[in-house]
Design a protein around this motif. Structure first.
Motif, PDB file in Angstrom:
ATOM      1  N   PRO A  83      41.778 120.289 103.894  1.00  0.00           N
ATOM      2  CA  PRO A  83      43.102 121.459 102.918  1.00  0.00           C
ATOM      3  C   PRO A  83      42.095 121.974 102.601  1.00  0.00           C
ATOM      4  O   PRO A  83      40.754 122.740 102.521  1.00  0.00           O
ATOM      5  CB  PRO A  83      43.588 119.967 102.328  1.00  0.00           C
ATOM      6  N   THR A  84      42.975 123.367 102.470  1.00  0.00           N
ATOM      7  CA  THR A  84      42.940 124.364 101.270  1.00  0.00           C
ATOM      8  C   THR A  84      42.533 124.096 100.477  1.00  0.00           C
ATOM      9  O   THR A  84      43.488 124.025  99.555  1.00  0.00           O
ATOM     10  CB  THR A  84      43.502 125.641 102.234  1.00  0.00           C
ATOM     11  N   PRO A  85      41.655 123.800  99.298  1.00  0.00           N
ATOM     12  CA  PRO A  85      41.311 123.861  98.384  1.00  0.00           C
ATOM     13  C   PRO A  85      41.654 124.889  97.424  1.00  0.00           C
ATOM     14  O   PRO A  85      41.685 126.298  97.650  1.00  0.00           O
ATOM     15  CB  PRO A  85      39.697 123.781  97.923  1.00  0.00           C
ATOM     16  N   SER A  86      42.122 124.766  95.994  1.00  0.00           N
ATOM     17  CA  SER A  86      42.665 125.290  94.962  1.00  0.00           C
ATOM     18  C   SER A  86      41.527 126.282  95.102  1.00  0.00           C
ATOM     19  O   SER A  86      40.170 125.594  94.978  1.00  0.00           O
ATOM     20  CB  SER A  86      43.229 124.749  94.130  1.00  0.00           C
ATOM     21  N   ARG A  87      41.977 127.351  94.183  1.00  0.00           N
ATOM     22  CA  ARG A  87      40.749 128.468  93.513  1.00  0.00           C
ATOM     23  C   ARG A  87      41.013 128.912  92.382  1.00  0.00           C
ATOM     24  O   ARG A  87      42.223 128.738  92.400  1.00  0.00           O
ATOM     25  CB  ARG A  87      41.020 129.838  95.330  1.00  0.00           C
ATOM     26  N   ASP A  88      39.825 129.371  91.439  1.00  0.00           N
ATOM     27  CA  ASP A  88      40.169 129.782  90.657  1.00  0.00           C
ATOM     28  C   ASP A  88      40.339 131.071  90.445  1.00  0.00           C
ATOM     29  O   ASP A  88      39.480 131.614  90.921  1.00  0.00           O
ATOM     30  CB  ASP A  88      38.927 129.280  89.851  1.00  0.00           C
ATOM     31  N   PRO A  89      41.978 131.644  90.277  1.00  0.00           N
ATOM     32  CA  PRO A  89      41.787 133.416  90.719  1.00  0.00           C
ATOM     33  C   PRO A  89      40.882 133.915  89.366  1.00  0.00           C
ATOM     34  O   PRO A  89      40.260 135.204  90.011  1.00  0.00           O
ATOM     35  CB  PRO A  89      43.255 133.905  89.851  1.00  0.00           C
ATOM     36  N   LYS A  90      40.360 133.521  88.621  1.00  0.00           N
ATOM     37  CA  LYS A  90      39.493 134.111  87.680  1.00  0.00           C
ATOM     38  C   LYS A  90      37.668 134.340  88.068  1.00  0.00           C
ATOM     39  O   LYS A  90      37.063 135.136  87.249  1.00  0.00           O
ATOM     40  CB  LYS A  90      39.923 133.628  85.861  1.00  0.00           C
ATOM     41  N   HIS A  91      37.633 133.252  88.979  1.00  0.00           N
ATOM     42  CA  HIS A  91      36.101 133.039  89.072  1.00  0.00           C
ATOM     43  C   HIS A  91      35.298 134.303  89.888  1.00  0.00           C
ATOM     44  O   HIS A  91      36.165 134.398  90.770  1.00  0.00           O
ATOM     45  CB  HIS A  91      35.546 132.121  89.997  1.00  0.00           C
ATOM     46  N   SER A  92      35.003 134.927  90.093  1.00  0.00           N
ATOM     47  CA  SER A  92      34.265 135.840  90.583  1.00  0.00           C
ATOM     48  C   SER A  92      32.454 135.635  90.207  1.00  0.00           C
ATOM     49  O   SER A  92      32.236 135.840  89.962  1.00  0.00           O
ATOM     50  CB  SER A  92      33.664 137.367  89.729  1.00  0.00           C
ATOM     51  N   PRO A  93      32.521 135.767  92.362  1.00  0.00           N
ATOM     52  CA  PRO A  93      31.208 135.564  92.841  1.00  0.00           C
ATOM     53  C   PRO A  93      30.587 136.662  92.351  1.00  0.00           C
ATOM     54  O   PRO A  93      30.843 137.676  92.851  1.00  0.00           O
ATOM     55  CB  PRO A  93      31.538 135.563  94.287  1.00  0.00           C
ATOM     56  N   LYS A  94      29.276 135.979  92.432  1.00  0.00           N
ATOM     57  CA  LYS A  94      28.040 137.006  92.068  1.00  0.00           C
ATOM     58  C   LYS A  94      27.422 137.466  93.163  1.00  0.00           C
ATOM     59  O   LYS A  94      27.496 136.975  94.314  1.00  0.00           O
ATOM     60  CB  LYS A  94      27.397 136.433  91.404  1.00  0.00           C
ATOM     61  N   ILE A  95      26.951 138.788  93.376  1.00  0.00           N
ATOM     62  CA  ILE A  95      26.627 139.454  94.259  1.00  0.00           C
ATOM     63  C   ILE A  95      25.947 138.589  94.522  1.00  0.00           C
ATOM     64  O   ILE A  95      24.678 138.234  93.951  1.00  0.00           O
ATOM     65  CB  ILE A  95      25.358 141.005  94.704  1.00  0.00           C
ATOM     66  N   GLY A  96      25.192 138.352  96.370  1.00  0.00           N
ATOM     67  CA  GLY A  96      24.410 137.065  96.593  1.00  0.00           C
ATOM     68  C   GLY A  96      23.460 138.083  97.061  1.00  0.00           C
ATOM     69  O   GLY A  96      23.069 138.980  97.230  1.00  0.00           O
ATOM     70  N   PRO A  97      21.878 137.564  97.745  1.00  0.00           N
ATOM     71  CA  PRO A  97      20.357 138.069  98.031  1.00  0.00           C
ATOM     72  C   PRO A  97      20.793 138.873  99.529  1.00  0.00           C
ATOM     73  O   PRO A  97      20.498 139.847  99.300  1.00  0.00           O
ATOM     74  CB  PRO A  97      19.809 137.018  98.450  1.00  0.00           C
ATOM     75  N   SER A  98      21.542 138.515 100.643  1.00  0.00           N
ATOM     76  CA  SER A  98      21.632 139.032 101.710  1.00  0.00           C
ATOM     77  C   SER A  98      22.568 140.099 101.300  1.00  0.00           C
ATOM     78  O   SER A  98      22.290 141.783 101.526  1.00  0.00           O
ATOM     79  CB  SER A  98      22.715 138.320 102.901  1.00  0.00           C
ATOM     80  N   ALA A  99      23.375 140.747 100.497  1.00  0.00           N
ATOM     81  CA  ALA A  99      24.441 142.038  99.736  1.00  0.00           C
ATOM     82  C   ALA A  99      23.531 142.209  99.460  1.00  0.00           C
ATOM     83  O   ALA A  99      23.680 143.549  99.618  1.00  0.00           O
ATOM     84  CB  ALA A  99      25.607 140.978  99.161  1.00  0.00           C
ATOM     85  N   ARG A 100      22.699 142.086  98.171  1.00  0.00           N
ATOM     86  CA  ARG A 100      21.169 142.612  97.747  1.00  0.00           C
ATOM     87  C   ARG A 100      20.923 144.025  98.725  1.00  0.00           C
ATOM     88  O   ARG A 100      20.788 144.810  98.535  1.00  0.00           O
ATOM     89  CB  ARG A 100      20.765 142.243  96.574  1.00  0.00           C
ATOM     90  N   LEU A 101      20.456 143.141  99.382  1.00  0.00           N
ATOM     91  CA  LEU A 101      19.340 143.645 100.433  1.00  0.00           C
ATOM     92  C   LEU A 101      19.897 144.093 101.019  1.00  0.00           C
ATOM     93  O   LEU A 101      19.371 145.569 101.314  1.00  0.00           O
ATOM     94  CB  LEU A 101      19.006 142.175 101.397  1.00  0.00           C
ATOM     95  N   ALA A 102      20.763 144.514 101.394  1.00  0.00           N
ATOM     96  CA  ALA A 102      22.225 145.094 102.643  1.00  0.00           C
ATOM     97  C   ALA A 102      22.584 146.271 101.873  1.00  0.00           C
ATOM     98  O   ALA A 102      21.734 147.731 102.458  1.00  0.00           O
ATOM     99  CB  ALA A 102      23.351 144.831 102.872  1.00  0.00           C
ATOM    100  N   LEU A 103      22.487 146.315 100.188  1.00  0.00           N
ATOM    101  CA  LEU A 103      22.899 147.628  99.880  1.00  0.00           C
ATOM    102  C   LEU A 103      21.759 148.568  99.303  1.00  0.00           C
ATOM    103  O   LEU A 103      21.884 149.820  99.691  1.00  0.00           O
ATOM    104  CB  LEU A 103      23.763 147.062  98.441  1.00  0.00           C
ATOM    105  N   GLU A 104      20.618 147.759  99.387  1.00  0.00           N
ATOM    106  CA  GLU A 104      19.244 148.185  99.269  1.00  0.00           C
ATOM    107  C   GLU A 104      19.105 149.537 100.564  1.00  0.00           C
ATOM    108  O   GLU A 104      18.098 150.128 100.129  1.00  0.00           O
ATOM    109  CB  GLU A 104      18.147 147.421  98.725  1.00  0.00           C
ATOM    110  N   ARG A 105      18.945 148.213 101.672  1.00  0.00           N
ATOM    111  CA  ARG A 105      18.827 148.598 102.741  1.00  0.00           C
ATOM    112  C   ARG A 105      19.497 150.122 102.600  1.00  0.00           C
ATOM    113  O   ARG A 105      19.119 151.362 103.232  1.00  0.00           O
ATOM    114  CB  ARG A 105      18.580 148.081 103.956  1.00  0.00           C
ATOM    115  N   GLY A 106      20.417 150.508 102.848  1.00  0.00           N
ATOM    116  CA  GLY A 106      21.445 151.233 102.754  1.00  0.00           C
ATOM    117  C   GLY A 106      21.754 152.611 102.034  1.00  0.00           C
ATOM    118  O   GLY A 106      21.184 153.570 102.416  1.00  0.00           O
ATOM    119  N   PHE A 107      21.142 152.202 100.302  1.00  0.00           N
ATOM    120  CA  PHE A 107      20.450 152.997  99.717  1.00  0.00           C
ATOM    121  C   PHE A 107      19.086 153.998 100.270  1.00  0.00           C
ATOM    122  O   PHE A 107      19.157 155.261 100.512  1.00  0.00           O
ATOM    123  CB  PHE A 107      19.965 152.841  98.164  1.00  0.00           C
ATOM    124  N   ALA A 108      18.528 152.647 100.505  1.00  0.00           N
ATOM    125  CA  ALA A 108      17.103 153.339 101.196  1.00  0.00           C
ATOM    126  C   ALA A 108      17.158 154.656 102.494  1.00  0.00           C
ATOM    127  O   ALA A 108      16.194 155.295 102.734  1.00  0.00           O
ATOM    128  CB  ALA A 108      15.770 152.625 101.756  1.00  0.00           C
TER     129      ALA A 108
END
Lengths: 160, 77
Positions: A83-108
């Protein structure tokens, strides 16, 4: 804030919403790809749409990669009827390592902050042979290297 | 499925991607299972014991989203 600052912020906000929708603890590189596909009027968006990669198509490709990776160890997603679990609308996921790497590669990929454009961020997400994004694209029959070549072409010819 | 039938990925990238996918599935299953238990009237200590984690850990991880989802949480056992 410059246009690229606004764009980076929009990618992160949109990517965070995608991660929230997944119930993911972190924003991952594939959430940034979904965000880039959701924000139009950029060369990055045009490169994706020219390969028929809209947000929904990418979501489906990611879903297939998930199933495929589970199948590799004998787990069938079809046997789970979660079943689809309830979500906390106020919870904000942090930038994970793969996203950080992607951003760094984009800047580079840019020659400096003034040169940085949306297509550089797309290059940053695509420029890896490892992880969920290249696997999902390969399974969907998308030529990732060709997509990168198109992104580089637009950088040479388009201002945004 | 017998043990012999369970495939073992030869390619390291497939094996590592399977780890990522299994973690994600386990997270999804935990979210769904904890919510199901709490909606059925389980207490935090019971859910924590079933998962093999502390009550504080399970509360910290799930309380806000369950409250947001309108789940009536038991205050006492």
């Amino acid at each position: 804030m410059s246009a690229i600052d606004h764009y980076i912020n929009a990618v992160i906000v949109r990517g965070t919403a995608e991660a929230q929708e997944d119930g993911s603890a972190a924003v991952e590189a594939h959430h940034l790809l979904l965000a880039i596909a959701s924000l139009d009027d950029t060369a990055a968006h045009r490169v994706l749409t020219s390969a028929s990669l809209g947000r929904q198509t990418i979501r489906e490709a990611l879903g297939r990669e998930f199933e495929h990776s589970l199948n590799a160890v004998g787990v069938s997603l079809a046997s789970f009827d979660l079943p689809t679990p309830s979500r906390d609308p106020k919870h904000s996921p942090k930038i994970g390592p793969s996203a950080r790497l992607a951003l760094e590669r984009g800047f580079a990929a840019a020659t400096g902050k003034k040169d940085l454009r949306p297509a550089h961020l797309l290059l940053g997400v695509l420029n890896t042979e490892i992880g969920t994004v290249p696997r999902a694209l390969a399974l969907a029959g998308v030529d990732r290297v060709g997509l990168m070549a198109r992104a580089r072409e637009t950088l040479a010819s388009e201002s945004w | 499925m017998s043990a012999e039938d369970v495939p073992v990925p030869n390619d390291p990238s497939d094996a590592l991607a399977a780890v990522v996918a299994l973690r994600r599935l386990a997270d999804q299953l935990e979210d769904a299972a904890v919510e199901q238990a709490m909606r059925s009237g389980w207490s935090w200590p019971e859910v924590a014991e079933a998962l093999g984690v502390t009550r504080q850990a399970v509360h910290k991880k799930h309380a806000k989203r369950l409250i947001a989802g309108g789940v009536a949480l038991r205050r006492r056992q």
